[in-house]
Design a protein around this motif. Structure first.
Motif, PDB file in Angstrom:
ATOM      1  N   SER A  70       0.788  -1.239   0.000  1.00  0.00           N
ATOM      2  CA  SER A  70       0.000   0.000   0.000  1.00  0.00           C
ATOM      3  C   SER A  70       0.818   1.287   0.000  1.00  0.00           C
ATOM      4  N   PHE A  71       2.118   1.209  -0.023  1.00  0.00           N
ATOM      5  CA  PHE A  71       2.963   2.405   0.016  1.00  0.00           C
ATOM      6  C   PHE A  71       3.927   2.412  -1.165  1.00  0.00           C
ATOM      7  N   MET A  72       4.296   3.614  -1.583  1.00  0.00           N
ATOM      8  CA  MET A  72       5.239   3.783  -2.689  1.00  0.00           C
ATOM      9  C   MET A  72       6.613   4.149  -2.142  1.00  0.00           C
ATOM     10  N   ALA A  73       7.651   3.783  -2.894  1.00  0.00           N
ATOM     11  CA  ALA A  73       9.033   4.128  -2.533  1.00  0.00           C
ATOM     12  C   ALA A  73       9.403   5.440  -3.210  1.00  0.00           C
ATOM     13  N   PRO A  74      10.216   6.223  -2.562  1.00  0.00           N
ATOM     14  CA  PRO A  74      10.706   6.026  -1.197  1.00  0.00           C
ATOM     15  C   PRO A  74       9.618   6.398  -0.186  1.00  0.00           C
ATOM     16  N   LEU A  75       9.516   5.593   0.859  1.00  0.00           N
ATOM     17  CA  LEU A  75       8.516   5.832   1.896  1.00  0.00           C
ATOM     18  C   LEU A  75       9.110   6.739   2.964  1.00  0.00           C
ATOM     19  N   PRO A  76       8.590   7.953   3.107  1.00  0.00           N
ATOM     20  CA  PRO A  76       9.119   8.859   4.132  1.00  0.00           C
ATOM     21  C   PRO A  76       8.835   8.332   5.539  1.00  0.00           C
ATOM     22  N   HIS A  77       9.782   8.541   6.423  1.00  0.00           N
ATOM     23  CA  HIS A  77       9.669   8.073   7.797  1.00  0.00           C
ATOM     24  C   HIS A  77       8.402   8.604   8.467  1.00  0.00           C
TER      25      HIS A  77
END
Length: 180
Positions: free
Chosen positions: A42-49
């Motif tokens: 469910s998340f795209m790279a780069p994934l921010p902290h």
């Protein structure tokens, strides 16, 4: 990062609301590692902290509301190295069902049976919550498909181009169910 090395299995336990909130930072690190390693979760790279941390804070709130069960695998040397969730907040006509979400194992802890132990603990947690039907989806053709099949899950079907990989490429999604 070095691989987790241990002669004893990495234990799995259920987190309460306070522990879930206190573990958000460690869980964010696992999520970021998985996304940056190519997991379509469910998340795209780069994934921010900050985005990963906000996600886990929301999960902790769901645990506090008793809408989710949060399980973690913890190594004595590396802390949390894996996690999975049982989403129990279902419509009135589905009190017996739950969704499985965010099966994540840090790359340094893979191939050590962590995912299998998480899934076994998930089955136990589902039973204790009164759930008898579990549903999940995963990337078609990935390692997780084989894990779920070995754990007794039944394949329902596949939807091509259902989601995106973290790099933006389309991927198919396979749906599974399991009766407990």
């Amino acid at each position: 990062m070095n691989a987790v090395t241990t002669d004893t299995p990495i234990p799995v336990r259920r987190l309460g609301a306070n522990e879930a909130a206190a573990s958000a930072e460690a869980l964010a690190e696992v999520l970021i590692d998985c996304v940056h390693g190519g997991a379509s979760v469910s998340f795209m790279a780069p994934l921010p902290h900050d985005k990963a941390l906000a996600f886990w804070r929301g999960v902790a709130e769901g645990v506090a509301r008793k809408e989710r069960v949060l399980l973690v695998a913890e190594s004595a040397s590396d802390g949390i190295v894996g996690t999975v969730q049982l989403i129990t907040a279902m419509p009135d006509n589905q009190p017996h069902r739950a969704d499985v979400a965010k099966m994540l194992v840090h790359r340094k802890a893979r191939r050590q049976g962590v995912a299998q132990r998480l899934m076994t603990a998930l089955d136990d947690a589902a039973r204790s919550e009164g759930n008898s039907v579990l549903v999940l989806d995963t990337v078609t053709g990935g390692d997780a498909e084989r894990l779920y099949e070995r754990a007794g899950w039944q394949r329902v079907g596949t939807v091509p181009r259902y989601a995106l990989m973290p790099d933006g490429a389309f991927c198919g999604t396979t749906f599974f169910y399991k009766h407990l």
